[in-house]
Design an enzyme around this catalytic site. Sequence first.
Site, short mmCIF file in Angstrom:
data_model
loop_
_atom_site.label_atom_id
_atom_site.label_comp_id
_atom_site.label_asym_id
_atom_site.label_seq_id
_atom_site.Cartn_x
_atom_site.Cartn_y
_atom_site.Cartn_z
N ARG A 1 0.85 -1.20 0.00
CA ARG A 1 0.00 0.00 0.00
C ARG A 1 0.88 1.24 0.00
NH1 ARG A 1 -1.51 1.81 4.58
NH2 ARG A 1 -2.24 -0.17 5.43
N TYR B 1 -16.96 15.75 -15.92
CA TYR B 1 -17.35 14.35 -15.75
C TYR B 1 -18.41 14.26 -14.65
CZ TYR B 1 -16.86 9.45 -14.44
OH TYR B 1 -17.12 8.15 -14.14
N ASP C 1 -7.92 18.27 -15.04
CA ASP C 1 -8.20 16.87 -15.36
C ASP C 1 -7.87 16.70 -16.85
OD1 ASP C 1 -9.36 14.46 -16.18
OD2 ASP C 1 -11.06 14.64 -14.82
N LYS D 1 -8.67 5.48 -19.12
CA LYS D 1 -9.05 5.89 -20.47
C LYS D 1 -7.84 5.76 -21.42
CE LYS D 1 -12.76 6.72 -18.15
NZ LYS D 1 -13.10 8.02 -17.59
C1 LIG Z 1 -13.67 8.55 -16.40
C2 LIG Z 1 -13.30 9.90 -15.95
C3 LIG Z 1 -13.01 10.17 -14.60
C4 LIG Z 1 -13.15 9.11 -13.54
O1 LIG Z 1 -12.24 8.09 -13.70
P1 LIG Z 1 -12.49 6.56 -13.21
O2 LIG Z 1 -11.23 5.91 -13.62
O3 LIG Z 1 -13.70 6.08 -13.94
O4 LIG Z 1 -12.71 6.60 -11.75
C5 LIG Z 1 -12.61 11.44 -14.27
N1 LIG Z 1 -12.51 12.41 -15.20
C6 LIG Z 1 -12.79 12.20 -16.51
C7 LIG Z 1 -12.65 13.31 -17.49
C8 LIG Z 1 -13.20 10.94 -16.92
O5 LIG Z 1 -13.49 10.73 -18.21
#
Ligand SMILES: *Cc1c(COP(=O)(O)O)cnc(C)c1O
Length: 380
Positions: free
Chosen positions: A46, A98, A170, A195
Amino acid sequence: MRFETKAIHAGQDPDAATGAVIVPVYQTSTFLQEAIGRHKGYEYSRTANPTRRALEAAIASLEEGRYGLAFSSGVAATTAVFSALQTGDHVIVGDDIYGGTFRLLEKVFKKWVLAVSYADVDTLHSFNSLIRKKTRLIWSETPTNPLLKIIDIKKLSSVAHRHKVKLAVDNTFASPYFQKPLLLGADIVVHSTTKYIAGHSDAIGGAVVTNDEEYYREIKFYQNAAGAVPGIWDSWLVLRGIKTLAVRMRAHQENAVCLARYLSRHPKISRVYYPGLRASPGYALAKKQMQGFGGMISIELKGGRREVEKFFSSLKIFLLAESLGGVESLICYPSQMTHASMTYKERLKRRIRDNLVRISVGIENKFDLKRDLQQALLAV
Ligand SMILES: *Cc1c(COP(=O)(O)O)cnc(C)c1O
């Protein structure tokens, strides 16, 4: 080193013990200590694990940042950033975001008395006018989800820094291949590595990158204390995905440009959101601050939910699914999927209507993708 080389080598030296060229999956929870407190830098997974550490170094390097930290999901990485704030602090969040980030703020952090204001991402002034004495953080996506608006990171960072506020971006939609927010003045970069970074729709993960040592220590402490670390196998999968990030992003973009042009001329589509279209309001800025436009497109179909359902059920290659950034093309319905956690009113305010469709363009052959859209639109 340039991006493509770093994607394959940064943080990924051959294994010192065995010479393995690929960073091994150190599938272990704990590490031998020769004596109390005497070990090789690892005590418990961890806290730190060599596979995860390689991933963290690779992501930091791709973002041109000094420090990277990996999390169990993008939402966990987002949580880490908001958890560094105190009760009573104020954050300003770009309003096209998001759905899960919105839900986290509204349903979790507001309970802890974090004050949240949403700025209209179309104007910098709206961020500036919301700043208060207790504002500690500005958070935005760019390109935004789902309308793919582009925000000027450099200008937004001057707004933030003028008031001694940190800026978090982000960067999930662009990926570090197309945009490096730290070089444009952002203090913190957040990713859902689920992603584009992992890129194969087979792992969930997140990351935080920064150049600020003090901030890094704080988030690293949180990472261990709160414990939302990625599994070791997942860390390895994300690291493996990173190796091909550059070639994948180029392919996503080539296909997306082709499809966006096609869709923007289609009589059954009333609007196409893609920053790579010359007519798009974000085009000039995207060209300046990004190295490409990415692989995400949103469209408004003429009609409503009935037309969208007919369109979806006629598609043969595009898969109806949440998420994005994988090698396969996905299509989704934001109002009932990625942004279902917003109320109808919140969605309407953000132009997320019942004819909005979001497309994650994969790296299949672009003519196959175009033909699939063509025949499905014919059926509408
Ligand atoms: C999918 C997504 C998230 C969240 O990510 P997870 O891996 O699903 O927890 C945050 N910001 C954006 C822009 C996303 O597309």
